[in-house]
Design a protein around this motif. Sequence first.
Motif, PDB file in Angstrom:
ATOM      1  N   ALA A   1      -6.828  16.049   0.319  1.00  0.00           N
ATOM      2  CA  ALA A   1      -7.237  17.455   0.346  1.00  0.00           C
ATOM      3  C   ALA A   1      -7.002  18.081   1.712  1.00  0.00           C
ATOM      4  N   THR A   2      -7.033  17.262   2.770  1.00  0.00           N
ATOM      5  CA  THR A   2      -6.905  17.771   4.126  1.00  0.00           C
ATOM      6  C   THR A   2      -5.830  17.001   4.887  1.00  0.00           C
ATOM      7  N   ALA A   3      -5.305  17.612   5.932  1.00  0.00           N
ATOM      8  CA  ALA A   3      -4.345  16.925   6.791  1.00  0.00           C
ATOM      9  C   ALA A   3      -5.024  15.728   7.460  1.00  0.00           C
ATOM     10  N   HIS A   4      -4.303  14.625   7.526  1.00  0.00           N
ATOM     11  CA  HIS A   4      -4.836  13.387   8.129  1.00  0.00           C
ATOM     12  C   HIS A   4      -6.097  12.925   7.409  1.00  0.00           C
ATOM     13  N   GLY A   5      -6.195  13.232   6.134  1.00  0.00           N
ATOM     14  CA  GLY A   5      -7.405  12.910   5.380  1.00  0.00           C
ATOM     15  C   GLY A   5      -7.413  11.519   4.777  1.00  0.00           C
ATOM     16  N   GLY A   6      -6.712  10.590   5.404  1.00  0.00           N
ATOM     17  CA  GLY A   6      -6.717   9.215   4.922  1.00  0.00           C
ATOM     18  C   GLY A   6      -5.431   8.796   4.253  1.00  0.00           C
ATOM     19  N   GLN A   7      -4.353   9.528   4.457  1.00  0.00           N
ATOM     20  CA  GLN A   7      -3.097   9.212   3.785  1.00  0.00           C
ATOM     21  C   GLN A   7      -2.594   7.817   4.143  1.00  0.00           C
ATOM     22  N   GLU A   8      -2.473   7.542   5.428  1.00  0.00           N
ATOM     23  CA  GLU A   8      -1.924   6.257   5.842  1.00  0.00           C
ATOM     24  C   GLU A   8      -2.873   5.110   5.514  1.00  0.00           C
ATOM     25  N   SER A   9      -4.161   5.307   5.738  1.00  0.00           N
ATOM     26  CA  SER A   9      -5.115   4.231   5.460  1.00  0.00           C
ATOM     27  C   SER A   9      -5.160   3.907   3.973  1.00  0.00           C
ATOM     28  N   THR A  10      -4.985   4.922   3.131  1.00  0.00           N
ATOM     29  CA  THR A  10      -4.989   4.688   1.692  1.00  0.00           C
ATOM     30  C   THR A  10      -3.776   3.857   1.273  1.00  0.00           C
ATOM     31  N   LEU A  11      -2.608   4.196   1.804  1.00  0.00           N
ATOM     32  CA  LEU A  11      -1.410   3.424   1.459  1.00  0.00           C
ATOM     33  C   LEU A  11      -1.495   2.008   2.005  1.00  0.00           C
ATOM     34  N   LEU A  12      -2.003   1.847   3.208  1.00  0.00           N
ATOM     35  CA  LEU A  12      -2.160   0.501   3.759  1.00  0.00           C
ATOM     36  C   LEU A  12      -3.154  -0.312   2.935  1.00  0.00           C
ATOM     37  N   ALA A  13      -4.232   0.325   2.471  1.00  0.00           N
ATOM     38  CA  ALA A  13      -5.197  -0.362   1.612  1.00  0.00           C
ATOM     39  C   ALA A  13      -4.552  -0.771   0.287  1.00  0.00           C
ATOM     40  N   LEU A  14      -3.743   0.128  -0.275  1.00  0.00           N
ATOM     41  CA  LEU A  14      -3.019  -0.193  -1.501  1.00  0.00           C
ATOM     42  C   LEU A  14      -2.119  -1.401  -1.293  1.00  0.00           C
ATOM     43  N   TYR A  15      -1.427  -1.431  -0.166  1.00  0.00           N
ATOM     44  CA  TYR A  15      -0.468  -2.499   0.086  1.00  0.00           C
ATOM     45  C   TYR A  15      -1.141  -3.844   0.354  1.00  0.00           C
ATOM     46  N   ASN A  16      -2.432  -3.847   0.708  1.00  0.00           N
ATOM     47  CA  ASN A  16      -3.147  -5.120   0.834  1.00  0.00           C
ATOM     48  C   ASN A  16      -3.073  -5.922  -0.458  1.00  0.00           C
ATOM     49  N   SER A  17      -3.208  -5.234  -1.586  1.00  0.00           N
ATOM     50  CA  SER A  17      -3.143  -5.925  -2.877  1.00  0.00           C
ATOM     51  C   SER A  17      -1.760  -6.526  -3.109  1.00  0.00           C
ATOM     52  N   ILE A  18      -0.727  -5.836  -2.652  1.00  0.00           N
ATOM     53  CA  ILE A  18       0.637  -6.320  -2.874  1.00  0.00           C
ATOM     54  C   ILE A  18       0.876  -7.625  -2.133  1.00  0.00           C
ATOM     55  N   HIS A  19       0.295  -7.784  -0.960  1.00  0.00           N
ATOM     56  CA  HIS A  19       0.415  -9.050  -0.236  1.00  0.00           C
ATOM     57  C   HIS A  19      -0.168 -10.193  -1.066  1.00  0.00           C
ATOM     58  N   HIS A  20      -1.286  -9.921  -1.719  1.00  0.00           N
ATOM     59  CA  HIS A  20      -1.898 -10.950  -2.564  1.00  0.00           C
ATOM     60  C   HIS A  20      -1.052 -11.249  -3.794  1.00  0.00           C
ATOM     61  N   PHE A  21      -0.346 -10.246  -4.284  1.00  0.00           N
ATOM     62  CA  PHE A  21       0.540 -10.450  -5.441  1.00  0.00           C
ATOM     63  C   PHE A  21       1.727 -11.346  -5.098  1.00  0.00           C
ATOM     64  N   GLY A  22       2.128 -11.372  -3.822  1.00  0.00           N
ATOM     65  CA  GLY A  22       3.409 -11.981  -3.475  1.00  0.00           C
ATOM     66  C   GLY A  22       4.550 -11.033  -3.770  1.00  0.00           C
ATOM     67  N   GLY A  23       4.230  -9.730  -3.777  1.00  0.00           N
ATOM     68  CA  GLY A  23       5.241  -8.706  -4.021  1.00  0.00           C
ATOM     69  C   GLY A  23       5.938  -8.311  -2.742  1.00  0.00           C
ATOM     70  N   LEU A  24       6.978  -7.506  -2.886  1.00  0.00           N
ATOM     71  CA  LEU A  24       7.739  -7.028  -1.738  1.00  0.00           C
ATOM     72  C   LEU A  24       7.539  -5.524  -1.605  1.00  0.00           C
ATOM     73  N   ILE A  25       6.950  -5.109  -0.503  1.00  0.00           N
ATOM     74  CA  ILE A  25       6.667  -3.700  -0.269  1.00  0.00           C
ATOM     75  C   ILE A  25       7.939  -3.005   0.213  1.00  0.00           C
ATOM     76  N   VAL A  26       8.334  -1.963  -0.495  1.00  0.00           N
ATOM     77  CA  VAL A  26       9.477  -1.155  -0.085  1.00  0.00           C
ATOM     78  C   VAL A  26       8.947   0.221   0.287  1.00  0.00           C
ATOM     79  N   SER A  27       8.636   0.371   1.552  1.00  0.00           N
ATOM     80  CA  SER A  27       8.205   1.680   2.057  1.00  0.00           C
ATOM     81  C   SER A  27       9.438   2.492   2.408  1.00  0.00           C
TER      82      SER A  27
END
Length: 205
Positions: free
Chosen positions: A123-149
Motif C-alpha cells: 500500500a505504501t512505498a518501502h512498505g515491506g516489498q523486499e522483506s516479503t519477497l525474501l520471506a517468500l524465498y525462505n520457503s524455496i530454500h527448504h524446497f530445494g528449488g532454484l530462485i530466479v530473481s
Amino acid sequence: MTTPVKVAVIYYSATGFSAEIAKEVAQAAEKAGAEVRLRKAAELAPEAAIASNEAWAAHAAASAGVTVATADDVAWADAVIFGTPTRFGNVSSQLKQFIDALGGLWARGLLADKVYSGFVTTATAHGGQESTLLALYNSIHHFGGLIVSPGYTDPVKFIDGNPYGTSHVDAQGNNPISDQTRNAARHQAERVVQVAAALRTGLAA
C-alpha cells in the motif's frame, strides 16, 4: 523447445492489484512459449471482513471464477511464480497457508529442482516489498528449488528498482498498475521461462 515449459502463476489478491500483475505475468509467460496455469490461493478471511471493505468485496466477486490453486499445480509445473500483497512485511496468510500445505510434495522430493520466483504489492512505498519477497524465498530454500530473481538483467529493472521481483505500490488503492510494473512483470516471466527451459534441458541430458 520440443515441449513447452510448464509455469504455474499462483497468487493471492485482496483488492485486485496482485491479480492484475499475475495476469500480466501469465500472459508474458505464454508469449514466451510456456504452458501456463493461472491460479489464486484460497481466501481465508471471514465474509464479514471482506464485506467491510468495498474494494475487497468487489474483487472477491469479480474473481470468483478464477480456479483455486492446489498442490497438483505445483507438482505439474517446471516453474512457479508466486504473488502476494505484503502483510506486515511478510507473505499474506492466504498464500502462506497454500505453501505450508505443500508438505506432502516436499516429503516426496517433488518441490525440488524447480524454478521459483515472486512478485509483491504494498500500500505504501518501502512498505515491506523486499522483506516479503525474501520471506517468500525462505520457503524455496527448504524446497530445494532454484530462485530466479529478475536482478538487474534488463533496463526495465533500473526503472522498477527491485532486483528481488516485480513490485507495485498501490497507494491505498489509488495507484493503478503502471507500464513500469507491467514491463518488469513481463521481463520476470520471460526470464523464468528461459531459465526453466535451460534447467529442464540440462537435467534431461
